[in-house]
Design a protein around this motif. Structure first.
Motif, mmCIF file in Angstrom:
data_model
loop_
_atom_site.group_PDB
_atom_site.id
_atom_site.type_symbol
_atom_site.label_atom_id
_atom_site.label_comp_id
_atom_site.label_asym_id
_atom_site.label_seq_id
_atom_site.Cartn_x
_atom_site.Cartn_y
_atom_site.Cartn_z
ATOM 1 N N VAL A 112 0.841 -1.201 0.000
ATOM 2 C CA VAL A 112 0.000 0.000 0.000
ATOM 3 C C VAL A 112 0.875 1.249 0.000
ATOM 4 C CG1 VAL A 112 -1.846 1.231 1.196
ATOM 5 C CG2 VAL A 112 -1.719 -1.270 1.343
ATOM 6 N N VAL A 113 0.539 2.211 -0.877
ATOM 7 C CA VAL A 113 1.127 3.548 -0.814
ATOM 8 C C VAL A 113 0.126 4.425 -0.064
ATOM 9 C CG1 VAL A 113 2.081 5.487 -2.087
ATOM 10 C CG2 VAL A 113 2.296 3.178 -3.005
ATOM 11 N N VAL A 114 0.594 5.043 1.005
ATOM 12 C CA VAL A 114 -0.275 5.811 1.893
ATOM 13 C C VAL A 114 -0.114 7.300 1.617
ATOM 14 C CG1 VAL A 114 -0.861 6.310 4.303
ATOM 15 C CG2 VAL A 114 -0.044 4.025 3.660
ATOM 16 N N TYR A 144 -3.304 4.074 -2.167
ATOM 17 C CA TYR A 144 -3.180 3.529 -3.519
ATOM 18 C C TYR A 144 -2.865 2.045 -3.370
ATOM 19 C CZ TYR A 144 -1.573 2.633 -8.252
ATOM 20 O OH TYR A 144 -1.427 2.099 -9.506
ATOM 21 N N ARG A 145 -3.739 1.195 -3.978
ATOM 22 C CA ARG A 145 -3.683 -0.238 -3.667
ATOM 23 C C ARG A 145 -3.624 -1.126 -4.913
ATOM 24 N NH1 ARG A 145 -8.586 -1.771 -0.331
ATOM 25 N NH2 ARG A 145 -7.431 -3.748 -0.270
ATOM 26 N N LYS A 146 -2.987 -0.648 -5.970
ATOM 27 C CA LYS A 146 -2.940 -1.436 -7.196
ATOM 28 C C LYS A 146 -1.720 -2.355 -7.279
ATOM 29 C CE LYS A 146 -6.699 0.388 -8.734
ATOM 30 N NZ LYS A 146 -7.938 -0.401 -8.746
ATOM 31 N N HIS A 147 -0.819 -2.270 -6.310
ATOM 32 C CA HIS A 147 0.357 -3.147 -6.339
ATOM 33 C C HIS A 147 -0.016 -4.542 -5.852
ATOM 34 C CE1 HIS A 147 3.531 -0.375 -7.516
ATOM 35 N NE2 HIS A 147 2.947 0.548 -6.769
ATOM 36 N N THR A 148 0.651 -5.535 -6.421
ATOM 37 C CA THR A 148 0.367 -6.930 -6.088
ATOM 38 C C THR A 148 1.396 -7.523 -5.143
ATOM 39 O OG1 THR A 148 1.575 -7.649 -8.069
ATOM 40 C CG2 THR A 148 -0.812 -7.318 -8.274
ATOM 41 N N HIS A 168 4.198 1.449 -11.351
ATOM 42 C CA HIS A 168 2.916 2.093 -11.624
ATOM 43 C C HIS A 168 3.102 3.612 -11.580
ATOM 44 C CE1 HIS A 168 0.110 -1.452 -10.302
ATOM 45 N NE2 HIS A 168 1.028 -1.807 -11.187
ATOM 46 N N ILE A 169 2.598 4.292 -12.597
ATOM 47 C CA ILE A 169 2.503 5.754 -12.583
ATOM 48 C C ILE A 169 1.038 6.096 -12.357
ATOM 49 C CG2 ILE A 169 2.876 7.880 -13.873
ATOM 50 C CD1 ILE A 169 5.049 6.464 -15.458
ATOM 51 N N TRP A 170 0.749 6.875 -11.309
ATOM 52 C CA TRP A 170 -0.642 7.111 -10.930
ATOM 53 C C TRP A 170 -0.842 8.555 -10.491
ATOM 54 C CZ3 TRP A 170 -0.913 7.829 -5.496
ATOM 55 C CH2 TRP A 170 0.198 7.343 -4.767
ATOM 56 N N LEU A 179 -6.115 8.825 -7.525
ATOM 57 C CA LEU A 179 -5.636 7.460 -7.262
ATOM 58 C C LEU A 179 -5.875 6.537 -8.455
ATOM 59 C CD1 LEU A 179 -6.790 6.979 -3.546
ATOM 60 C CD2 LEU A 179 -4.614 7.850 -4.408
ATOM 61 N N VAL A 180 -5.967 7.117 -9.640
ATOM 62 C CA VAL A 180 -6.159 6.354 -10.871
ATOM 63 C C VAL A 180 -4.794 6.012 -11.470
ATOM 64 C CG1 VAL A 180 -7.039 6.431 -13.236
ATOM 65 C CG2 VAL A 180 -8.399 7.367 -11.350
ATOM 66 N N THR A 181 -4.626 4.754 -11.869
ATOM 67 C CA THR A 181 -3.377 4.324 -12.506
ATOM 68 C C THR A 181 -3.332 4.872 -13.926
ATOM 69 O OG1 THR A 181 -3.373 2.290 -11.204
ATOM 70 C CG2 THR A 181 -1.965 2.353 -13.147
ATOM 71 N N LEU A 182 -2.269 5.596 -14.248
ATOM 72 C CA LEU A 182 -2.110 6.195 -15.567
ATOM 73 C C LEU A 182 -1.303 5.314 -16.509
ATOM 74 C CD1 LEU A 182 -1.274 9.825 -14.370
ATOM 75 C CD2 LEU A 182 -3.514 8.896 -15.012
#
Length: 836
Positions: A231-233, A245-249, A284-286, A291-294
């Motif tokens: 998580v990126v806080v 930001y929670r798109k990392h696996t 990830h660039i967001w 908090l949308v992944t670009l």
């Protein structure tokens, strides 16, 4: 912190950067070996215990056979000869049930028996093994029924024992028998659905500063950006709110902010899947506002993980530079908008700690790390490299960090405590000849810190901040590197890992003991983010307040507030804690340690009000009875120690010891009346104990099928059988917790996931809601007293996640039996698919 500690920190950072996958693979292999050893030990202990049990029960069986017809022996011989499965495993408790079942059947068929003298010799050799064969598989049970009663049914996982029904589940080929409660009439028609409740991430406790650099930034929105686990806080330092930001696996390893102060790039490790196969890392660039992944960069390109990332400056941040964690630490440049690779080159076999574009020339890139500073030039898709020359200056072991000065010089901080100023030198034609080229050399050395310089931070106007390791100092330097001010952060927070400028005066400081501090040179620094620094296992929630306690291998015991999202207090122990439990009156909490010792702490004074030692192995469970009159202590020495509790939880007297498990205790729960205990062990046993009757083992487990339990944390049991995936090896689920409303059960697994199931879930393949966020095995889960939140803790990721429980409603404590009974009588549809 001394020089040895500092060198260890350097070495740790180097190793973490260079061999992340090797460490993870070794952990997987080590865990597998430990599991095999545990299983072998438990199997041997099981065999010995079965032999002792047979010796006790064999005379009884002989007497019953002697008193009647020898046809019983002939029946047993027929059964034994019809199936060759003598090598199948059977738990000790199932063996006992099987012998008693055989004796009952012999009594029921006494009219068919004859002369016992002809079969006595054969009985001495085969009675024990043939009796056990009756329960070694469903097919053998059916065969025995046919031979004895003249009728039978097809073999299945479900059977009839005595007066009730049972179901078997298998873990690593080992059968575990569970009896179906009386209120379930149609087990096969039970409908399993996911719970109506769902989880939403509410708060993240912790920060990863122990082994990561340049991972704390301040945005114009007033938010600090950092990461822990997956998580990126984004933490608003004034409003004290979080976004995530929670798109990392898998675990995030690095972070950088775009020149526009809106976009963020974050890179992750590769990690492994549940089969141990490596996954693909990426960047990830967001957008930090939405908090949308670009853009997703480099999926399938990077090896092991992403160690460092940096945006370019002069071209408005159009390029992204990435260093991966492969052996060659590949340096690559990417088009941020298109997600395409522009160039790539092998950088070095040594660890690389940081990469940055030159702010005035995006064709120049600098990297630093173990014993090197490299100056790269990118032209027409090709890299050229020049190594910084140390010349007459001592070459440090690590170049930890660097920044660009206003004059264009490069300033590096190293493990010797120096700030080195680098500049271009004209080609030395005299010495090197006509082909000589310009070089990068040290122009000046400035003594800055005792121990390493872990971070450098530019301020507006040309001033510089440096953060030290051993001396824990933050020093402000003028543009010409004259010291202006300094301060020292408290020792309990560790060394300075990174610094972020807030407004020129106020600073944010990330530390090596996983804390984020906020303050100024004048007023000092206070912690706004804190966390554990090593693996965590112990978790307990207060019975009536919104607080919870954690403990782990860092020897810290921490009390947290779920409403204010902060650490109330922490204390350090001489040993590390592995389990904890609150007394029902809420005034004290017990903590079990790795040596067999356990302590009782007063919540208000934090003082130890009682302590004791049980055995010399680690403790795994501390559980009070519902009325607080008893404390059960589960140990790795296979025993459960029972204590009477008096004086409002401040006095403890040994009451007895539960002796019967053949492996270490993993989980236990009290019955609602406080008279019985259900326990699990490392060899997948489910045993029941009569505590009020003197800590006796209840050999007839059928009698406990309708007993109601005050809590449900045992991972093996009829009511939670559906949480296990097919093919599970017995260690895939580390913990589970039933809600106080008895409507749902949360599960912590070995694959970084938290699951939410409907309770009860007694059928295989029960659907659930699945949640990600942890970057390591999830070691524990626990609901708060009102079920408003669920807490989960990671092991190696040192992260605590607080989940808000949404939806549900209706139904109170104790209605699970009614829901289960109604489901068994009305449902005929197939289970819904699991949801994520």
């Amino acid at each position: 912190m001394d020089s040895s500690t500092n060198s260890l920190d350097d070495a740790s950072a180097d190793s973490s950067a260079e061999f992340p996958d090797r460490a993870s693979m070794m952990e997987v292999r080590l865990q597998a070996q430990e599991d095999e050893i545990t299983l072998l030990k438990s199997s041997l202990a099981d065999a010995l215990r079965r032999i002792r049990l047979h010796d006790q029960l064999l005379p009884i069986l002989k007497q019953q056979l002697i008193a009647v017809n020898p046809a019983a022996a002939r029946v047993l011989n027929q059964v034994c000869g019809s199936d060759g499965c003598n090598n199948r495993k059977l738990s000790s408790s199932s063996a006992g049930d099987g012998i008693r079942l055989s004796a009952n059947r012999v009594r029921r068929n006494s009219e068919k028996l004859g002369n016992p003298e002809k079969t006595r010799k054969r009985l001495d050799k085969k009675a024990a093994s043939s009796a056990n064969l009756l329960t070694r598989s469903p097919s053998l049970e059916s065969r025995a029924k046919e031979l004895i009663a003249g009728s039978g049914s097809p073999a299945s996982r479900r059977g009839t024992y005595g007066q009730g029904q049972s179901i078997k589940m298998f873990i690593r080929g080992r059968p575990i028998t569970m009896y179906i409660p009386s209120n379930i009439q149609n087990y096969e028609e039970l409908k399993m659905e996911p719970p109506s409740e769902r989880l939403e991430l509410d708060w993240v406790y912790g920060y990863r500063g122990r082994d990561c650099r340049a991972n704390l930034y301040f945005l114009p929105t007033g938010e600090a950006v950092y990461f822990i686990a997956c998580v990126v806080v984004l933490y608003h330092i004034n409003n004290r709110t979080q976004r995530h930001y929670r798109k990392h696996t898998d675990c995030v390893r690095c972070l950088t902010v775009h020149p526009d102060k809106v976009r963020v790039a974050s890179g992750q490790t590769a990690g492994v899947d549940k089969d141990g196969k490596p996954l693909q890392p990426c960047v990830h660039i967001w957008d930090s506002a939405t908090l949308v992944t670009l853009q997703q960069i480099g999926l399938g390109t990077f090896q092991r993980g992403v160690g460092s990332v940096a945006f370019s400056f002069t071209d408005s941040g159009a390029s992204l530079c990435v260093i991966d964690d492969s052996n060659e630490h590949m340096l690559s440049v990417w088009d941020c908008n298109k997600g395409t690779k522009i160039a790539e080159v092998k950088s070095t076999n040594e660890a690389v700690f940081e990469v940055e574009f030159n702010p005035s020339d995006s064709s120049n890139i600098i990297t630093c790390g173990k014993s090197h500073v490299y100056f790269w030039t990118l032209r027409d898709g090709q890299f050229t490299k020049k190594q910084g020359i140390f010349g007459k200056y001592k070459k440090p072991k690590f170049i930890q960090c660097f920044v660009f000065s206003l004059t264009g010089d490069v300033l590096t901080g190293d493990s010797e405590g120096n700030i080195l100023t680098w500049g271009k030198s004209a080609a030395d034609i005299k010495t090197l000849g006509k082909g000589a080229k310009e070089t990068f050399q040290i122009m000046r050395q400035t003594r800055a810190h005792e121990g390493s310089v872990f971070t450098l931070c530019n301020l507006q106007g040309g001033a510089l901040l440096s953060g030290g390791g051993k001396d824990r100092k933050i020093i402000r330097w003028s543009a010409d590197l004259a010291p202006e001010r300094e301060c020292e952060i408290p020792e309990k927070y560790g060394a300075v890992r990174t610094i972020a400028d807030v407004d020129g005066e106020e600073l944010l400081v990330g530390t090596t003991r996983n804390a984020v501090l906020r303050g100024t040179f004048s007023d000092g620094f206070v912690a706004i983010v804190q966390g554990h620094v090593d693996e965590m296992w112990g978790l307990a929630t207060h019975p009536s307040q919104n607080i919870f306690l954690t403990c782990g291998h860092d020897r810290q015991v921490c009390l947290w507030n779920t409403e204010e999202h902060k650490l109330d207090w922490s204390i350090n122990l001489e040993e590390y804690g592995l389990c904890a439990g609150f007394c029902p009156n809420g005034s004290v909490v017990s903590v079990g340690l790795n040596s067999g010792r356990w302590l009782v702490l007063d919540l208000l004074t934090r003082e130890v009000v009682s302590e004791s030692t049980d055995g010399n192995e680690q403790l795994s469970v501390m559980r009070y009875s519902p009325d607080g009159s008893f404390l059960a202590v589960g140990s790795h020495d296979n025993f459960i120690y029972i204590y009477t509790v008096t004086e409002f939880g401040r006095r403890y007297t040994r009451f007895g010891k539960c002796n019967g498990h053949s492996s270490f205790i993993t989980h236990l729960d009290w019955s609602k009346d406080g008279k019985y205990i259900m326990s699990n062990s490392g060899d997948y046993e489910i045993l029941y104990w009569d505590i009020a009757g003197g800590c006796k083992l209840l050999r007839n487990r059928y009698e406990s099928k309708d007993r109601e339990w005050a809590s449900y944390t045992c991972v093996l049991g009829f009511h939670v059988m559906g949480v296990w995936l097919e093919g599970s090896d017995g260690t895939d689920i580390n913990a589970l917790c039933r809600s106080h409303s008895e409507r749902m059960v949360a599960v912590a697994d070995d694959f970084c996931k938290v699951h939410l199931f409907h309770y009860p879930c007694p059928k295989p393949k029960a659907p659930s809601h699945k949640y990600e966020g942890h970057g390591s095995h999830v070691t524990n889960v626990c609901f708060t007293h009102s079920d408003s939140h669920l807490l989960s803790m990671g092991g190696k990721d040192t992260c605590i996640l607080q989940w808000r429980v949404l939806g549900g409603g209706g139904g109170g404590v104790g209605d699970s039996r009614e829901r289960l009974a109604s489901a068994s009588s009305t449902s005929t549809s197939s289970p819904e698919p699991a949801t994520g």
